[in-house]
Every structure is written in structure tokens, then in C-alpha cells.
Design a protein around this motif. Structure first.
Motif, mmCIF file in Angstrom:
data_model
loop_
_atom_site.group_PDB
_atom_site.id
_atom_site.type_symbol
_atom_site.label_atom_id
_atom_site.label_comp_id
_atom_site.label_asym_id
_atom_site.label_seq_id
_atom_site.Cartn_x
_atom_site.Cartn_y
_atom_site.Cartn_z
ATOM 1 N N UNK A 105 0.826 -1.215 0.000
ATOM 2 C CA UNK A 105 0.000 0.000 0.000
ATOM 3 C C UNK A 105 0.860 1.265 0.000
ATOM 4 N N UNK A 106 2.038 1.200 0.636
ATOM 5 C CA UNK A 106 2.937 2.363 0.675
ATOM 6 C C UNK A 106 3.546 2.658 -0.688
ATOM 7 N N UNK A 107 3.751 1.624 -1.498
ATOM 8 C CA UNK A 107 4.368 1.781 -2.805
ATOM 9 C C UNK A 107 3.340 2.374 -3.772
ATOM 10 N N UNK A 108 3.620 3.533 -4.376
ATOM 11 C CA UNK A 108 2.627 4.149 -5.262
ATOM 12 C C UNK A 108 2.315 3.297 -6.489
ATOM 13 N N UNK A 109 3.250 2.482 -6.914
ATOM 14 C CA UNK A 109 3.026 1.629 -8.071
ATOM 15 C C UNK A 109 1.961 0.558 -7.796
ATOM 16 N N UNK A 110 1.875 0.119 -6.548
ATOM 17 C CA UNK A 110 0.946 -0.955 -6.186
ATOM 18 C C UNK A 110 -0.119 -0.483 -5.203
ATOM 19 N N UNK A 111 -0.368 0.788 -5.125
ATOM 20 C CA UNK A 111 -1.339 1.331 -4.174
ATOM 21 C C UNK A 111 -2.762 0.859 -4.413
ATOM 22 N N UNK A 112 -3.095 0.505 -5.653
ATOM 23 C CA UNK A 112 -4.451 0.065 -5.968
ATOM 24 C C UNK A 112 -4.622 -1.448 -5.848
ATOM 25 N N UNK A 113 -3.574 -2.137 -5.458
ATOM 26 C CA UNK A 113 -3.635 -3.592 -5.345
ATOM 27 C C UNK A 113 -4.199 -3.963 -3.971
ATOM 28 N N UNK A 114 -5.192 -4.819 -3.981
ATOM 29 C CA UNK A 114 -5.752 -5.356 -2.743
ATOM 30 C C UNK A 114 -5.213 -6.769 -2.559
ATOM 31 N N UNK A 137 3.615 -5.764 -13.241
ATOM 32 C CA UNK A 137 2.981 -7.033 -12.877
ATOM 33 C C UNK A 137 4.034 -8.084 -12.551
ATOM 34 N N UNK A 138 5.086 -8.152 -13.371
ATOM 35 C CA UNK A 138 6.151 -9.135 -13.129
ATOM 36 C C UNK A 138 6.874 -8.851 -11.812
ATOM 37 N N UNK A 139 7.141 -7.567 -11.533
ATOM 38 C CA UNK A 139 7.789 -7.216 -10.256
ATOM 39 C C UNK A 139 6.889 -7.580 -9.075
ATOM 40 N N UNK A 140 5.599 -7.325 -9.222
ATOM 41 C CA UNK A 140 4.658 -7.670 -8.159
ATOM 42 C C UNK A 140 4.626 -9.183 -7.924
ATOM 43 N N UNK A 141 4.607 -9.944 -8.995
ATOM 44 C CA UNK A 141 4.611 -11.407 -8.877
ATOM 45 C C UNK A 141 5.890 -11.883 -8.203
ATOM 46 N N UNK A 142 7.032 -11.299 -8.564
ATOM 47 C CA UNK A 142 8.302 -11.677 -7.926
ATOM 48 C C UNK A 142 8.312 -11.307 -6.445
ATOM 49 N N UNK A 143 7.765 -10.134 -6.110
ATOM 50 C CA UNK A 143 7.681 -9.740 -4.696
ATOM 51 C C UNK A 143 6.857 -10.755 -3.909
ATOM 52 N N UNK A 144 5.717 -11.125 -4.451
ATOM 53 C CA UNK A 144 4.848 -12.074 -3.762
ATOM 54 C C UNK A 144 5.509 -13.446 -3.651
ATOM 55 N N UNK A 145 6.107 -13.917 -4.728
ATOM 56 C CA UNK A 145 6.783 -15.209 -4.678
ATOM 57 C C UNK A 145 7.946 -15.193 -3.696
ATOM 58 N N UNK A 146 8.708 -14.105 -3.688
ATOM 59 C CA UNK A 146 9.811 -13.988 -2.730
ATOM 60 C C UNK A 146 9.308 -13.987 -1.300
ATOM 61 N N UNK A 147 8.213 -13.277 -1.058
ATOM 62 C CA UNK A 147 7.637 -13.250 0.281
ATOM 63 C C UNK A 147 7.187 -14.649 0.703
ATOM 64 N N UNK A 148 6.490 -15.341 -0.185
ATOM 65 C CA UNK A 148 5.973 -16.664 0.163
ATOM 66 C C UNK A 148 7.086 -17.686 0.347
ATOM 67 N N UNK A 149 8.166 -17.572 -0.420
ATOM 68 C CA UNK A 149 9.283 -18.506 -0.269
ATOM 69 C C UNK A 149 10.009 -18.320 1.057
ATOM 70 N N UNK A 150 9.997 -17.104 1.592
ATOM 71 C CA UNK A 150 10.670 -16.832 2.863
ATOM 72 C C UNK A 150 9.868 -17.337 4.062
ATOM 73 N N UNK A 151 8.604 -17.671 3.845
ATOM 74 C CA UNK A 151 7.767 -18.143 4.939
ATOM 75 C C UNK A 151 7.965 -19.638 5.126
ATOM 76 N N UNK A 152 7.639 -20.103 6.313
ATOM 77 C CA UNK A 152 7.844 -21.509 6.647
ATOM 78 C C UNK A 152 6.568 -22.336 6.503
ATOM 79 N N UNK A 153 5.563 -21.795 5.848
ATOM 80 C CA UNK A 153 4.319 -22.528 5.626
ATOM 81 C C UNK A 153 4.055 -22.583 4.132
ATOM 82 N N UNK A 154 3.483 -23.672 3.680
ATOM 83 C CA UNK A 154 3.183 -23.826 2.263
ATOM 84 C C UNK A 154 1.907 -23.088 1.908
#
Length: 173
Positions: A105-114, A137-154
Motif C-alpha cells: 500500500x505504501x508503494x505508489x506503483x501498487x497502491x491500488x492492489x488489494x 505485474x512481473x515485479x509484483x509477482x516476484x515480490x509475492x513469490x519472494x515473500x511466500x518462499x521466505x515463509x515456513x508454511x506452504x
């Protein structure tokens, strides 16, 4: 003999505060309070025993010690069950996801993303909204994938993010 319950009350009070403080970051305050209340029952019994003016008998000490050990064993079993169920990891993921959502939400590029997290059936993260182009879109997908990979739950994810020129999905079966 009269000082033994007073010492127990002081030690139990310190253990209650420590137990609640140790459990709160791992299992949220409500669960930590529930376990601490269970642990606090001998504390209450000791206060009641001390408040009466009769001398304390040996069999009362033995019963009190036995009850204390049983209740502490139940508390340990409860907390071990929470760890076996993975509640600590799920709660930590929810906290991290809220931080991830706030940074989006802080990032102006992704402010409209829920972003949504559905904890049922192993968990699922969904992003919904619109970005300006395919690179965003590709950067957003990479951010999400990176976030999920760092978590310890599938956790799985799905995207409902649109951008100009994105191919439409054919929903017909």
C-alpha cells in the motif's frame, strides 16, 4: 511453615508473568492468556489457603503439590499441541503478511492492489487490482513469490491483477 505459601505465591506470580510474556509473541495474547490462566489455578489456591487463619496441614501441602504438577503438565501438553498444529507458524505468517500488505500500500506503483489471505485449506493469498504495465505485474509477482518462499508454511497464491494487454482467461469448461 507459614512462609512456604508466600514463597509459592511469589514464585508462581513470576512464572505467570514469564509464561504470558513468552507465549504472547508466539500464539497471540488471547491464547497466551488462556494458557496462563490454566497455569494460574494453583496460584489462586495458594492465595486462598494463605488467607485463612488456620494452620496448613501436611496433607494439604501434598495435595497442593500434586494439583500443581498436574495443572503444569496440562499446560505443557496444551502448548506442545499448539506447536504440533503449527499455530505459531500460522500466526507468524499472518503478522508477516500484514507487513507485506502495508508495504504494498505504501508503494505508489501498487497502491491500488488489494491483497487477501484465506487461511483455510493450507492457505491462499490473492492479489486483486490493476497495475500500469507488464513489468509492474512481473515485479509484483516476484515480490509475492519472494515473500511466500521466505515463509515456513506452504501457501499458494492466485492473481486477479490486470494490466493493459494482459491476455484474458477463458473461463469456459
Amino acid at each position: 511453615m507459614r512462609n512456604l505459601p508466600k514463597a509459592f505465591i511469589v514464585i508462581s506470580g513470576a512464572l505467570l508473568i514469564f509464561a504470558c510474556g513468552w507465549l504472547t509473541p508466539r500464539f497471540e495474547f488471547v491464547r497466551a492468556l488462556m494458557a496462563t490462566v490454566l497455569f494460574g489455578l494453583p496460584f489462586v489456591v495458594a492465595c486462598v489457603t494463605l488467607s485463612r487463619n488456620k494452620p496448613i496441614k501436611w496433607h494439604e501441602y501434598i495435595c497442593f503439590a500434586g494439583a500443581t504438577l498436574v495443572i503444569q503438565g496440562l499446560m505443557i501438553a496444551l502448548v506442545c499441541n499448539w506447536f504440533n498444529l503449527g499455530l505459531d507458524k500460522k500466526i507468524q505468517f499472518e503478522r508477516n503478511f500484514n507487513v507485506f500488505r502495508a508495504r504494498l500500500k505504501e508503494n505508489p506503483e501498487y497502491g491500488k492492489i488489494e491483497s487477501y489471505y484465506e487461511p483455510r485449506k493450507g492457505g491462499h493469498v490473492t492479489l486483486k487490482g490493476e497495475v500500469k504495465d507488464k513489468e509492474s505485474f512481473d515485479r509484483l509477482t516476484l515480490l509475492l513469490q519472494g515473500f511466500l518462499l521466505c515463509q515456513d508454511v506452504g501457501i499458494g497464491y492466485g492473481d486477479l491483477v490486470e494490466y493493459p494487454g494482459k491476455p484474458k482467461r477463458d473461463n469456459k469448461l
